[in-house]
Every structure is written in structure tokens, then in C-alpha cells.
Design a protein around this motif. Sequence first.
Motif, PDB file in Angstrom:
ATOM      1  N   LEU A 335       0.928  -1.227  -0.028  1.00 50.40           N
ATOM      2  CA  LEU A 335      -0.193  -0.227   0.066  1.00 50.40           C
ATOM      3  C   LEU A 335       0.938   1.319  -0.263  1.00 50.40           C
ATOM      4  CD1 LEU A 335      -2.439  -1.131   2.813  1.00 50.40           C
ATOM      5  CD2 LEU A 335      -2.960  -1.014   0.336  1.00 50.40           C
ATOM      6  N   PRO A 336       0.378   2.398  -0.431  1.00 54.63           N
ATOM      7  CA  PRO A 336       1.016   3.644  -0.192  1.00 54.63           C
ATOM      8  C   PRO A 336       1.403   4.065   1.094  1.00 54.63           C
ATOM      9  CG  PRO A 336      -1.199   4.039  -0.903  1.00 54.63           C
ATOM     10  CD  PRO A 336      -0.896   2.623  -1.241  1.00 54.63           C
ATOM     11  N   PRO A 337       2.355   4.924   1.230  1.00 57.08           N
ATOM     12  CA  PRO A 337       2.725   5.281   2.918  1.00 57.08           C
ATOM     13  C   PRO A 337       1.691   5.941   3.538  1.00 57.08           C
ATOM     14  CG  PRO A 337       3.783   6.782   1.110  1.00 57.08           C
ATOM     15  CD  PRO A 337       3.195   5.311   0.256  1.00 57.08           C
ATOM     16  N   TRP A 338       0.783   6.461   3.155  1.00 54.22           N
ATOM     17  CA  TRP A 338      -0.117   6.946   3.981  1.00 54.22           C
ATOM     18  C   TRP A 338      -1.257   6.173   4.201  1.00 54.22           C
ATOM     19  CZ3 TRP A 338       0.662   8.423  -1.167  1.00 54.22           C
ATOM     20  CH2 TRP A 338       0.072   8.070  -2.154  1.00 54.22           C
ATOM     21  N   LEU A 339      -1.351   4.682   3.774  1.00 53.70           N
ATOM     22  CA  LEU A 339      -2.345   3.452   4.240  1.00 53.70           C
ATOM     23  C   LEU A 339      -1.835   2.580   4.732  1.00 53.70           C
ATOM     24  CD1 LEU A 339      -4.572   3.628   0.535  1.00 53.70           C
ATOM     25  CD2 LEU A 339      -5.151   4.648   2.978  1.00 53.70           C
ATOM     26  N   CYS A 340      -0.667   2.284   4.411  1.00 52.70           N
ATOM     27  CA  CYS A 340       0.018   1.022   5.090  1.00 52.70           C
ATOM     28  C   CYS A 340       0.139   0.790   6.644  1.00 52.70           C
ATOM     29  CB  CYS A 340       1.371   0.594   4.388  1.00 52.70           C
ATOM     30  SG  CYS A 340       2.755   1.785   4.707  1.00 52.70           S
ATOM     31  N   MET A 341       0.268   2.177   7.343  1.00 52.23           N
ATOM     32  CA  MET A 341       0.342   2.019   8.583  1.00 52.23           C
ATOM     33  C   MET A 341      -1.110   2.528   9.276  1.00 52.23           C
ATOM     34  SD  MET A 341       3.194   0.871   9.214  1.00 52.23           S
ATOM     35  CE  MET A 341       3.584   1.089  10.837  1.00 52.23           C
ATOM     36  N   LYS A 342      -1.928   2.738   8.548  1.00 59.31           N
ATOM     37  CA  LYS A 342      -3.329   2.978   8.989  1.00 59.31           C
ATOM     38  C   LYS A 342      -3.983   1.666   9.827  1.00 59.31           C
ATOM     39  CE  LYS A 342      -3.835   7.464   7.737  1.00 59.31           C
ATOM     40  NZ  LYS A 342      -3.926   8.352   8.627  1.00 59.31           N
ATOM     41  N   ARG A 343      -4.869   2.100  10.668  1.00 54.29           N
ATOM     42  CA  ARG A 343      -5.379   1.069  11.595  1.00 54.29           C
ATOM     43  C   ARG A 343      -6.147   0.094  10.623  1.00 54.29           C
ATOM     44  NH1 ARG A 343      -9.878   2.121  16.584  1.00 54.29           N
ATOM     45  NH2 ARG A 343     -10.207  -0.124  17.015  1.00 54.29           N
ATOM     46  N   ASN A 344      -6.966   0.667   9.617  1.00 54.08           N
ATOM     47  CA  ASN A 344      -7.927  -0.552   8.736  1.00 54.08           C
ATOM     48  C   ASN A 344      -6.832  -1.498   8.133  1.00 54.08           C
ATOM     49  OD1 ASN A 344     -10.084   1.185   9.357  1.00 54.08           O
ATOM     50  ND2 ASN A 344      -9.924   2.097   7.471  1.00 54.08           N
ATOM     51  N   PHE A 345      -5.514  -1.280   7.940  1.00 52.18           N
ATOM     52  CA  PHE A 345      -4.727  -2.372   7.479  1.00 52.18           C
ATOM     53  C   PHE A 345      -3.834  -2.987   8.171  1.00 52.18           C
ATOM     54  CE2 PHE A 345      -6.192   0.793   4.201  1.00 52.18           C
ATOM     55  CZ  PHE A 345      -7.124   0.166   3.261  1.00 52.18           C
ATOM     56  N   MET A 346      -3.657  -2.498   9.395  1.00 53.30           N
ATOM     57  CA  MET A 346      -2.770  -3.471  10.358  1.00 53.30           C
ATOM     58  C   MET A 346      -3.801  -4.595  10.819  1.00 53.30           C
ATOM     59  SD  MET A 346      -1.123   0.018  12.124  1.00 53.30           S
ATOM     60  CE  MET A 346      -0.081  -1.040  13.087  1.00 53.30           C
ATOM     61  N   MET A 347      -3.467  -5.601  10.643  1.00 56.61           N
ATOM     62  CA  MET A 347      -3.935  -6.870  10.773  1.00 56.61           C
ATOM     63  C   MET A 347      -3.496  -7.869  12.187  1.00 56.61           C
ATOM     64  SD  MET A 347      -4.277  -8.695   7.222  1.00 56.61           S
ATOM     65  CE  MET A 347      -4.875  -7.788   5.735  1.00 56.61           C
ATOM     66  N   LEU A 348      -4.390  -7.783  13.053  1.00 58.82           N
ATOM     67  CA  LEU A 348      -3.962  -8.538  14.246  1.00 58.82           C
ATOM     68  C   LEU A 348      -4.019  -9.922  13.883  1.00 58.82           C
ATOM     69  CD1 LEU A 348      -3.431  -8.751  17.435  1.00 58.82           C
ATOM     70  CD2 LEU A 348      -5.911  -8.793  17.538  1.00 58.82           C
ATOM     71  N   THR A 349      -3.129 -10.840  13.985  1.00 58.03           N
ATOM     72  CA  THR A 349      -2.812 -12.048  13.855  1.00 58.03           C
ATOM     73  C   THR A 349      -2.716 -12.998  14.869  1.00 58.03           C
ATOM     74  OG1 THR A 349      -0.419 -12.093  13.419  1.00 58.03           O
ATOM     75  CG2 THR A 349      -1.726 -11.583  11.456  1.00 58.03           C
TER      76      THR A 349
END
Length: 597
Positions: A335-349
Amino acid sequence: MDKEWMSKNRLSHEYEVGVESFLKFAMRNATDPNEIACPCSRCGNLKLKDVDTIRAHLCCNGIDLTYHKWIWHGERSTIDNSMNYSDQVGRDEQKTFAEDPFDMVHAAYDSYAENPNQFHKLLEDAEKPLFPGCTKFTKLSALVKLYNLKSKYSWSDKSFTDLLSLFGEMLPDDNELPSSLYDAKKSLCSLGMNYVKIHACPNDCILYRKEYEGFFNCPICRMSRWKLGKNSTINEGVPAKVLWYFPPIPRFQRLFRNKEICKELTWHADKRISDGHLRHPADAPAWKVVDHKWPDFAAEPRNLRLALSADGINPHRLMSSAYSCWPVVMITYNLPPWLCMKRNFMMLTLLISGPKQPGNDIDVYLAPLIDDLKKLWDIGVEAYDACQEESFSLRAVLLWTINDFPAYGNLSGCVVKGYHACPVCGEETCSTRLKHSRKMSYTGHRRFLPPSHPYRRQKKAFNGNQELNPAPKPLTGHEILDRVERINYRPGKVSGKCQMQHGDKISCWKKKFIFFELEYLKHLHVRHVLDVMHIEKNVCESLVGTLLDIPGKSKDGVAARLDLVEMNLRTDLAPKMGDKRNFLPASCYTLSKAEKR
């Protein structure tokens, strides 16, 4: 056998008929009608009940919706029970266990790959307006926001159900808001927001999966799988420790089914500006190593580049380490840098429950995730691209982990305290134990300066000697693997200690960390990185506090000056001890010549 009744309302006639048909099926395959596994959402096939009790539980609690294959009730053949469980909590009877605890979760997503329209129907239902004419909330967004509030403020299940019921009465009659927590969970689980609970040994020795699936005692420490109650009685069916595993593969597949997100997942190949400046991990050498080493992987821009982060938290909001819960989060760098560290794309595994932190035994809990990562690298999984409307083989690579320094040591197997605490210098670490400060001091920083730097030849300003030694070279992945291969590490805590045996005496390595099971890891230049937040807060705060002489923040105190005297360095800075007050001569970095207390 028809199983559609499982998802029906528990008050409906279809559900009642389905329960009776299930009980008849279970009775036909049961050896004892008073000892049948109860499949309700609370018992989860872990407790044996009679038929009447199971009927009551299914009406009150509902059936476990993940129980698609009735393996506990004779639907499929049992596993070879040649193992002897006579020493397991006094039980001699043999029981049937699922061959793979993730079969039920993965099977649900396999149907999406075969029939993409099935997922789109669920998505359309989730994206319905909350009520006709509503433009702010959909059914899913409203439910997620409410569920986040439930977690944030620790609402009970009953209070959350009452709140949903009240909101349903306030909204128009034809609203889409679920009326209970049970219905809300059904909506979330149908979209793949599911998890797997894996029982763990209380001493972090093993997970009860694969060959240990049927055990009731840990084969290493002999601790019971079940929780101990009063008078050390075993609460059978209540696990002593649980790992919550959120499989990442279904969520990766789900990302590509959204057209907008699917476009962003190829941003690094289609829209990234390549001008030599470092703006994104795709501009870093670590990314280019993967492209150069495995061109077939790099040829598919939809293949994922991942990072993993783990750290301990206190879920009870107290500044105390009495309880430590460890979440493991996956980050997608496509993802682009303004999205990859957003909460929506940080997956709890993974969610490793407490109260004790796993420490060096965290590898035991990472095993399910490593299995999925190996699958994503070796063979890939089938995914559907909503933009190009085609199926493709999705693969993924783990670039590095992101941690603070103590967690760095747990994940990398490297010593991070004591005389060999530097991961780069290793056994060549310049370290000294400070007598008065009662802590370790790490010097030798001038070795990393250019050979002609004037600081290398200065004596008085440093330790009284010139520094002419070259900087140590970091070990490559192959060199590290060669060293840790000789370490025989046994996970688990016995009497609060990690049992570890060394084939050779290697002072700066503790174990062979589990990430080396990923065959590509030894080729990467960077395997573990430190997060910026801890460096900003701890290191910069100490530097600024010392330079500005902030009370309580400065590291330049009486103990530090006494240590200089002990080392016979900068004797002019020795503290002047008085009867009531101690005075410290002004340091060379201060702007004032006045002495300080």
C-alpha cells in the motif's frame, strides 16, 4: 444432512426441528447417551452432557457456528487412536480430535474462491444503509463502531445486547442493526472476521495442535491442559492458557475482492515515483534484494511484502507489569505510505494471553503464523482480483520484524543485556559495569567514525586513549544461521527459568529463532528493526534532558561523576562532597561555569 438450521433464529421452528434431527444423529453414533459432546457456543464440544442438557444448551446458547463437520458425533472417521492416554488426567477413554484445527476456518474461505459471488452477496448485505435514507452509516460500519466502543469501555455482553435492542427501537422499523450480540457476531463471522482458539501449556512449552492435539497434559513439564480451581481441582474443559489466532490468509484474499483496495495494493509498481529518494520501503535495498534474488516473485506486483510487529501491553490500563498480553500485528507494505500504517490495514494475527509474558518462548506461539507464511511463500493461495476480474496465485514474503529492544531479543534470539548486548558488535561489544550507577555502560562508539575523523585521536575528551580499531562488521544471515544451528534450545518455563542447552559456548545468542524456518530469511540484509517511537522517547529524551540539565531527566548526576573518578577519567569533574549538599563542577557541554548541585 441439512445444516442450514444452524444459522436460523433459535426461536424459529426450523431451528427446533434441526436440533431434534441433530440429537437423533448424535444418539445413533453415541456409545453412551449420557456422555455426548455438547456443541453449544459455550461448551464447544469440550464437555460431555446428556441429551436433555444438550437440548437446553442449544436452545439457550445456540450451536457453535464454526462446527460445520460434526466430527465429534460420528460424521467422519476418527483419527488413529493408537496413542496411549492413560496418564492424561486420569482418563483412559479415547476421544476423536480434528486433524487440523484450522480446517473449519479455511474451508469457509475455500467456498469464496470457488464462487466469488458468494462473498459479494455478503458484502452487499454488509454495505446496506443502516436504515432507508441513511448516508452516514452502513450496517457493517455501525456495527464495527459499536463493537469498538464495547471493547474500549469493557461493556459486558448483556449490556451490549441491551444497547443494540434500545438502538433498534430508536431507529426506523426497517433498520439493519442486529438486535443482539449473537446476531452481531454472526454478521462479523460471515464476512470472515473469525479466529481460532488454540490451547497452550501454562509454562509456554507447547501448543496443543498437530501431534499434541489430543493431549491433556504437557509432555514436557507435565502441567495440566486445564485450569486449576480451588483446592487444585482441575476444571475440565476450561483451558489454562489460550492463544487467539486470526488467520491472515483469508483477510489477504478479502483485500483483493475490494476494487478500491485492490488498486492500491499495486501502488508500489504503478504509481510510485522512482527518483532515488527513500519515501517507501519499495525504495529500500531490502525490497530490491527480494526483486533481484527471486525475479519470479517480483514479476507479480500483487504479491505481498509484509512486516510483523509484536510487543507486550497491559490490557487493564495500569502502569504495571503484573499482567502482560502480547498482540502480534501484520503490516502490508504494498500500500502507499499514507495507508500501510493505518489502523484499517494493520492486521492482528496473534493474541498471546497473559498474565506472564512469553519471553524467549514466543516462538511456540508464532508457529501457526509461520506455517501460513511458509504456505504463502512456497505454493501461494488462490485469490480473486476484483479489478482485473481474474483469479491468480497470491504469494507473500516477510521483510522484517518491528519491535522495541527487549522484544527484539525475544524474536531474534540475540542477547540484549549484559556484556554482549549490542546485536552488531556481539562478542566485541565494548562494555563496562559502572559501580556507582549500578548499570552497564557501552562505549567504543568512535570505531564507527571514518578512519580520518579527528575524534579518533582525541584522548582527554573520551576515555584517555586513541581509537584506531575498525568498526565491527554485522553478521550476514548465513553467518547467524551457522552460529545458532549449534544451539540446542528447549522452550518452556520450569521454576520461572528458560531451559536452554548450548552445544558450544556462544555468549551472544540464545536460540535459533523460528523465522529461520522461512527459507528466504537468511538471504535478507535486514531481519529485525527497532521502532522509531522508543528511540525518540528513550534516547532523545535522555540526550535533551542531559544537555539542558532538566531536573529528573538528566543522566549527569553524582553517581555518574563518581564512576568517572573510579575509572580515573576527567578527574576535574569529580563531585565536591559537602556536609549537607553535593556540588558538581560544570560539564563541558554547559553554557555556564557555575557549579550545580
